[in-house]
Design an enzyme around this catalytic site. Structure first.
Site, mmCIF file in Angstrom:
data_model
loop_
_atom_site.group_PDB
_atom_site.id
_atom_site.type_symbol
_atom_site.label_atom_id
_atom_site.label_comp_id
_atom_site.label_asym_id
_atom_site.label_seq_id
_atom_site.Cartn_x
_atom_site.Cartn_y
_atom_site.Cartn_z
ATOM 1 C CB SER A 34 -0.567 -8.331 -0.916
ATOM 2 O OG SER A 34 -1.407 -8.759 0.127
ATOM 3 C CE LYS B 51 -4.399 -1.453 0.291
ATOM 4 N NZ LYS B 51 -5.166 -0.965 -0.619
#
Length: 327
Positions: A311, A55
């Protein structure tokens, strides 16, 4: 912010923009994983990224193009934790105030890390309140700029830099990838991946992976239109509980993704244990879904070359300990 859809050129521009600020994470191969799956699996460990997840890439790309004069009231974002940390860290680097709307049940590690970067946190009840309405109200009152978690061209382009690196590193290794598996919540990482892989490795198929009770992408891809998950569902994958694919992300993903896969919480926990025991990596539940899809056989990697993205690695110690001890 641009309102048109991003493309591969935007991903390349984002890569240049965040170079030296975001970490270029390695592309790793593990004999134990290859033996378990029967293929060659290349792992992109965004758990090693700044703030512990991919992110930061999108937040850095978005905020690097923003000056304090353009955002006199700072930044407002909404997130269960990883986008929150990415925005908070990127805002701190730019000298911008950040206010993050977070669910009251967000993992305490993510809350603490977000505060640690200097952000203000406003909590909400994810079952009774709408985070976007709260965030827009705060932005309007403060004269702040909204930085959404996925439905933003600059965010998508920034997230796509992870896949751009996968394609570049695979090419250097002389490997032609057959597939790339990527976690999906709102679809920003999947969309950026589809753009980058489609441009550099057009023969590779991109699949998104979701928790079983939050498979809105899989349903939407199958139907050709965005489908919302019913309310009230729960998953250990707190980062992937968006109820509906983003409008911008689905416009990209709809015609480009090869399909959607879903995994159960039990399969996710098994993947977290495998990552820790065999790969020596700490992976949070949402970050482990692509690995879970391989280990559970939801995607058959036998005789193929497959890349997966881990992730994020922001998992509370108590939860991680429970998952490890359950094996």
């Amino acid at each position: 912010m641009k309102t048109d859809l991003p493309d591969a050129a935007d991903v390349r521009a984002a890569a240049a923009r965040i170079a030296g600020v975001a970490v270029r994470t390695p592309l790793l191969e593990f004999p134990a994983l290859n033996a378990r799956t029967g293929g060659r699996v290349f792992v992109k460990p965004e758990v090693l990224q700044r703030t512990g997840s991919f992110k930061f890439r999108g937040a850095c790309n978005r905020l690097s193009q923003l000056s304090s004069a353009e955002a006199p009231g700072g930044i407002v974002a909404w997130s269960s934790g990883n986008h929150a940390q990415g925005v908070a860290a990127a805002a701190a680097l730019r000298g911008l105030a950040a206010c993050i709307v977070m669910p009251s049940d967000a993992p305490q590690l993510k809350v603490a890390r977000t505060r640690g970067f200097g952000a203000e946190i406003v909590f909400y009840d994810r079952l009774k309140e709408n985070r976007e309405e709260i965030g827009r109200g705060l932005a309007a009152a403060r004269g702040a700029i909204i930085v959404p978690p996925y439905d933003d061209p600059d965010i998508i382009a920034g997230q796509g830099t992870a896949a751009l690196e996968i394609a570049e590193d695979a090419s250097r290794l002389g490997v032609g990838l057959d597939a790339v598996l990527v976690p999906a919540g709102g679809g920003g990482l999947a969309a950026g991946t589809a753009l980058a892989i489609g441009a550099l490795l057009p023969d590779a198929k991109v699949y998104c992976v979701e928790p079983a009770q939050f498979d809105d992408h899989a349903q939407s891809l199958a139907s050709g239109a965005r489908i919302e998950n019913p309310s009230g569902g729960h998953s250990i994958c707190d980062a992937l509980m968006a109820p509906l694919p983003g409008e911008v992300t689905f416009a990209i993903n709809g015609p480009r993704l090869a399909g959607g896969l879903s995994v159960t919480d039990g399969e996710v926990e098994a993947a977290m244990r495998f990552a820790f025991e065999e790969m020596k990596l700490v992976v949070e539940p949402g970050g482990a879904v692509a690995l879970a899809a391989l280990l559970s056989g939801k995607h058959d990697a036998r005789g193929a070359a497959v890349a997966i993205i881990l992730s994020g690695g922001n998992v509370d110690a108590a939860l991680f300990s429970r998952v490890l001890s359950a094996g």
